[in-house]
Design an enzyme around this catalytic site. Structure first.
Site, mmCIF file in Angstrom:
data_model
loop_
_atom_site.group_PDB
_atom_site.id
_atom_site.type_symbol
_atom_site.label_atom_id
_atom_site.label_comp_id
_atom_site.label_asym_id
_atom_site.label_seq_id
_atom_site.Cartn_x
_atom_site.Cartn_y
_atom_site.Cartn_z
ATOM 1 N N LYS A 180 6.378 -30.370 -28.187
ATOM 2 C CA LYS A 180 7.768 -29.971 -27.914
ATOM 3 C C LYS A 180 8.678 -31.194 -27.887
ATOM 4 O O LYS A 180 9.736 -31.204 -28.523
ATOM 5 C CB LYS A 180 7.811 -29.223 -26.577
ATOM 6 C CG LYS A 180 9.182 -28.710 -26.185
ATOM 7 C CD LYS A 180 9.082 -27.514 -25.273
ATOM 8 C CE LYS A 180 8.807 -27.858 -23.825
ATOM 9 N NZ LYS A 180 9.966 -28.426 -23.119
ATOM 10 N N SER A 181 8.275 -32.235 -27.164
ATOM 11 C CA SER A 181 9.123 -33.431 -27.052
ATOM 12 C C SER A 181 9.380 -34.041 -28.431
ATOM 13 O O SER A 181 10.505 -34.440 -28.760
ATOM 14 C CB SER A 181 8.441 -34.480 -26.177
ATOM 15 O OG SER A 181 8.338 -34.026 -24.855
ATOM 16 N N ARG A 224 12.983 -34.362 -30.827
ATOM 17 C CA ARG A 224 13.454 -35.675 -31.293
ATOM 18 C C ARG A 224 13.540 -35.727 -32.813
ATOM 19 O O ARG A 224 14.419 -36.397 -33.369
ATOM 20 C CB ARG A 224 12.530 -36.772 -30.738
ATOM 21 C CG ARG A 224 12.751 -37.003 -29.222
ATOM 22 C CD ARG A 224 11.539 -37.609 -28.569
ATOM 23 N NE ARG A 224 11.759 -38.021 -27.183
ATOM 24 C CZ ARG A 224 11.722 -37.214 -26.113
ATOM 25 N NH1 ARG A 224 11.497 -35.911 -26.259
ATOM 26 N NH2 ARG A 224 11.927 -37.695 -24.895
ATOM 27 N N GLY A 238 15.864 -28.638 -20.811
ATOM 28 C CA GLY A 238 16.347 -29.874 -20.208
ATOM 29 C C GLY A 238 16.382 -31.005 -21.228
ATOM 30 O O GLY A 238 17.286 -31.842 -21.212
ATOM 31 N N SER A 284 11.857 -40.951 -15.929
ATOM 32 C CA SER A 284 12.178 -39.744 -16.693
ATOM 33 C C SER A 284 12.458 -40.113 -18.133
ATOM 34 O O SER A 284 13.385 -40.875 -18.431
ATOM 35 C CB SER A 284 13.410 -39.054 -16.090
ATOM 36 O OG SER A 284 14.016 -38.213 -17.064
ATOM 37 N N GLN A 321 13.629 -38.155 -20.260
ATOM 38 C CA GLN A 321 14.908 -37.547 -20.665
ATOM 39 C C GLN A 321 16.060 -38.481 -20.334
ATOM 40 O O GLN A 321 16.995 -38.637 -21.128
ATOM 41 C CB GLN A 321 15.076 -36.179 -19.996
ATOM 42 C CG GLN A 321 14.046 -35.178 -20.525
ATOM 43 C CD GLN A 321 14.151 -33.815 -19.895
ATOM 44 O OE1 GLN A 321 14.978 -33.586 -19.009
ATOM 45 N NE2 GLN A 321 13.314 -32.893 -20.331
ATOM 46 N N ASP A 342 4.070 -32.380 -16.610
ATOM 47 C CA ASP A 342 4.154 -30.964 -17.005
ATOM 48 C C ASP A 342 2.822 -30.230 -16.839
ATOM 49 O O ASP A 342 2.768 -29.005 -16.946
ATOM 50 C CB ASP A 342 4.616 -30.848 -18.459
ATOM 51 C CG ASP A 342 6.059 -31.298 -18.637
ATOM 52 O OD1 ASP A 342 6.798 -31.347 -17.634
ATOM 53 O OD2 ASP A 342 6.448 -31.602 -19.780
ATOM 54 N N LYS A 345 12.095 -29.211 -12.103
ATOM 55 C CA LYS A 345 11.686 -28.722 -13.418
ATOM 56 C C LYS A 345 12.288 -27.325 -13.640
ATOM 57 O O LYS A 345 13.194 -26.924 -12.926
ATOM 58 C CB LYS A 345 10.158 -28.727 -13.533
ATOM 59 C CG LYS A 345 9.566 -30.133 -13.469
ATOM 60 C CD LYS A 345 10.028 -30.981 -14.640
ATOM 61 C CE LYS A 345 9.537 -32.397 -14.582
ATOM 62 N NZ LYS A 345 10.124 -33.246 -15.618
HETATM 63 C C1 S3P Z 1 10.433 -34.522 -21.540
HETATM 64 C C2 S3P Z 1 10.359 -35.305 -20.415
HETATM 65 C C3 S3P Z 1 9.884 -34.797 -19.120
HETATM 66 C C4 S3P Z 1 9.106 -33.488 -19.272
HETATM 67 C C5 S3P Z 1 9.814 -32.525 -20.170
HETATM 68 C C6 S3P Z 1 9.996 -33.116 -21.549
HETATM 69 C C7 S3P Z 1 10.958 -35.123 -22.785
HETATM 70 O O1 S3P Z 1 11.000 -34.540 -18.288
HETATM 71 O O2 S3P Z 1 8.888 -32.911 -18.009
HETATM 72 O O3 S3P Z 1 9.082 -31.323 -20.279
HETATM 73 O O4 S3P Z 1 10.773 -34.515 -23.870
HETATM 74 O O5 S3P Z 1 11.536 -36.208 -22.725
HETATM 75 P P1 S3P Z 1 11.664 -35.669 -17.356
HETATM 76 O O6 S3P Z 1 12.302 -36.665 -18.240
HETATM 77 O O7 S3P Z 1 12.661 -34.925 -16.527
HETATM 78 O O8 S3P Z 1 10.534 -36.228 -16.547
#
Ligand code: S3P
Length: 425
Positions: free
Chosen positions: A19-20, A24, A91, A164, A166, A312, A339
């Site tokens: 997913k991440s 991107r 998020g 984080s 993100q 996660d 979360k």
């Molecule tokens: C993610 C970072 C994590 C993770 C989220 C995906 C990302 O969050 O929990 O599911 O793709 O950068 P945080 O940056 O809030 O830790």
């Protein structure tokens, strides 16, 4: 959805794309020159929200066969959307796009679903404002909706109070549009997919320990990206294979980036029988297949620098702990509270309803494992990872479990229940 206990799980599962990395790939593909070709893209609702946002900013994104094509327009090629950008439940979409929008010549409002509108955005507003961004929380509560009037930004060095990815990625992406080198230092290294992929597209990014830096105004070039399977999705099959007796599961094509592989370390520490096969590198990311066999698990401690590498997976680890003998302590994980749901609450409530001995703490939980779990009505709280972790818990409980709002798994793993059912045939 009713989930019945099973006697054994056997077979092969090929889990969907990360997913991440999928998010991107769309973002950087949009900012690059030329057409980026993505294979094994995760077509979960969160990543579709990212596609939708970039389409609304004038980027052509199409699906041909098993590829996604992103027709990038370069770093300054986005146009202001005619309507509000909707990040849905995501998020990652909200926080990463905010960095891009703040530095682009864009006026817009960015929002998401009820969960997104309660998740903390102060953590990105603070660094973005230090960079001179014009970004505000419409309701004044440091949450989405966010109103953004993008323009050129100042370079900063940001000391992030949270580990984080993100936040780090938001600042690095904003750094693409800054007047000098932007850097971020985090307390513990979080997932580094942004740094790796930015480099792959031609940006000048350096990483030293917990600090990542980026030079502004690169010319990003379109790439061919093969998205590795998501270790966060593999986690459900790792746990299921270990917990359910008489099981052997081959999980193919799992991304095992060391900033993401804490679940493997914890499963091994609990006595799990897991073998890594065919290690290889795919689009700059380490990948392997995992062979998982039923194991007698024991309790462990999950804390410190390990936490960002498995944040996660904690719902799944908590379920494993309930089926293990002895005590498992999960601490240093207060991030769980922000979360998709407060996962300290949602995990401990559901485990307790199945009869587990579990106590919530301020930054985690304590689980005294080994009690038999019984069937219950599981509240997913509309959190995809809660639904999946408890679908796995249900496989070894006494009696059937009902997962409420079970279809929420479509956020990150459409086809999850089908893949699980295939292993019981
Ligand atoms: C993610 C970072 C994590 C993770 C989220 C995906 C990302 O969050 O929990 O599911 O793709 O950068 P945080 O940056 O809030 O830790």
């Amino acid at each position: 959805m009713q989930i019945q206990p099973v006697n054994s799980l056997r077979g092969t599962v090929r889990i969907p794309g990360d997913k991440s990395i999928s998010h991107r790939a769309i973002m950087l593909g949009s900012l690059a020159h030329g057409t980026t070709e993505i294979t094994n893209f995760l077509e979960g609702a969160d990543c579709l929200s990212t596609i939708d946002c970039f389409r609304k900013m004038g980027i052509g994104i199409e699906r041909t066969g098993d590829h996604i094509l992103v027709h990038g327009k370069g770093l300054h090629g986005l146009s202001s959307p005619a309507c509000v950008l909707d990040a849905g439940n995501s998020g990652t979409t909200t926080r990463l796009i905010s960095g891009i929008l703040s530095g682009s010549d864009i006026d817009c409002t960015l929002t998401g679903d009820a969960s997104i509108q309660t998740r903390p955005m102060g953590r990105i507003l603070t660094p973005l404002r230090q960079m001179g961004a014009d970004i505000s929380s419409v309701n004044g509560n440091n949450c989405a909706p966010l109103s953004i009037h993008g323009h050129r930004l100042h370079a900063i060095h940001y000391n992030s109070p949270v580990a984080s990815a993100q936040v780090k990625s938001c600042v690095l992406l904003a750094g693409l549009f800054a007047d000098g080198v932007t850097s971020v230092t985090e307390p513990v290294l979080s997932r580094n997919h942004s740094e790796l992929m930015l480099r792959g597209f031609g940006a000048h990014v350096t990483s030293e320990g917990v600090t990542a830096s980026i030079e502004p105004e690169p010319t990003l070039q379109a790439q061919k990206i093969q998205v590795p399977g998501d270790i966060s999705s593999a986690a459900y099959f790792i746990a299921a294979g270990l917990i359910v007796p008489d099981s052997e599961i081959l999980i193919e094509n799992v991304g095992v980036n060391p900033t993401r592989d804490g679940i493997l370390k914890v499963a091994l520490a609990m006595g799990g029988d897991i073998t890594k096969l065919n290690p290889r590198t795919v689009s700059g990311e380490p990948v392997c297949d995992l062979l998982v066999r039923s194991s007698t698990l024991h309790g462990t401690v999950v804390d410190g620098d390990l936490i960002p590498t498995l944040i996660d997976e904690i719902p799944m680890i908590a379920v494993m702990a309930a089926y293990a003998t002895g005590t498992t302590v999960i601490r240093d994980a207060a991030e769980l509270k922000v979360k998709e749901t407060d996962r300290i609450m949602s995990v401990t409530t559901n485990l307790a309803s199945m009869g587990a001995d579990v106590t919530a703490t301020d930054d985690g939980m304590v689980i005294h494992g080994g009690r038999p779990l019984h069937g219950a009505s599981i509240n997913s709280y509309l959190d995809h990872r809660i639904a999946m972790a408890f679908a796995v818990a249900a496989l070894s409980s006494e009696g059937s479990n009902n997962i409420q709002d079970a279809e929420i798994v479509n956020i990150s793993y459409p086809g999850f229940y089908e893949d699980l059912a295939d292993l019981t045939r």
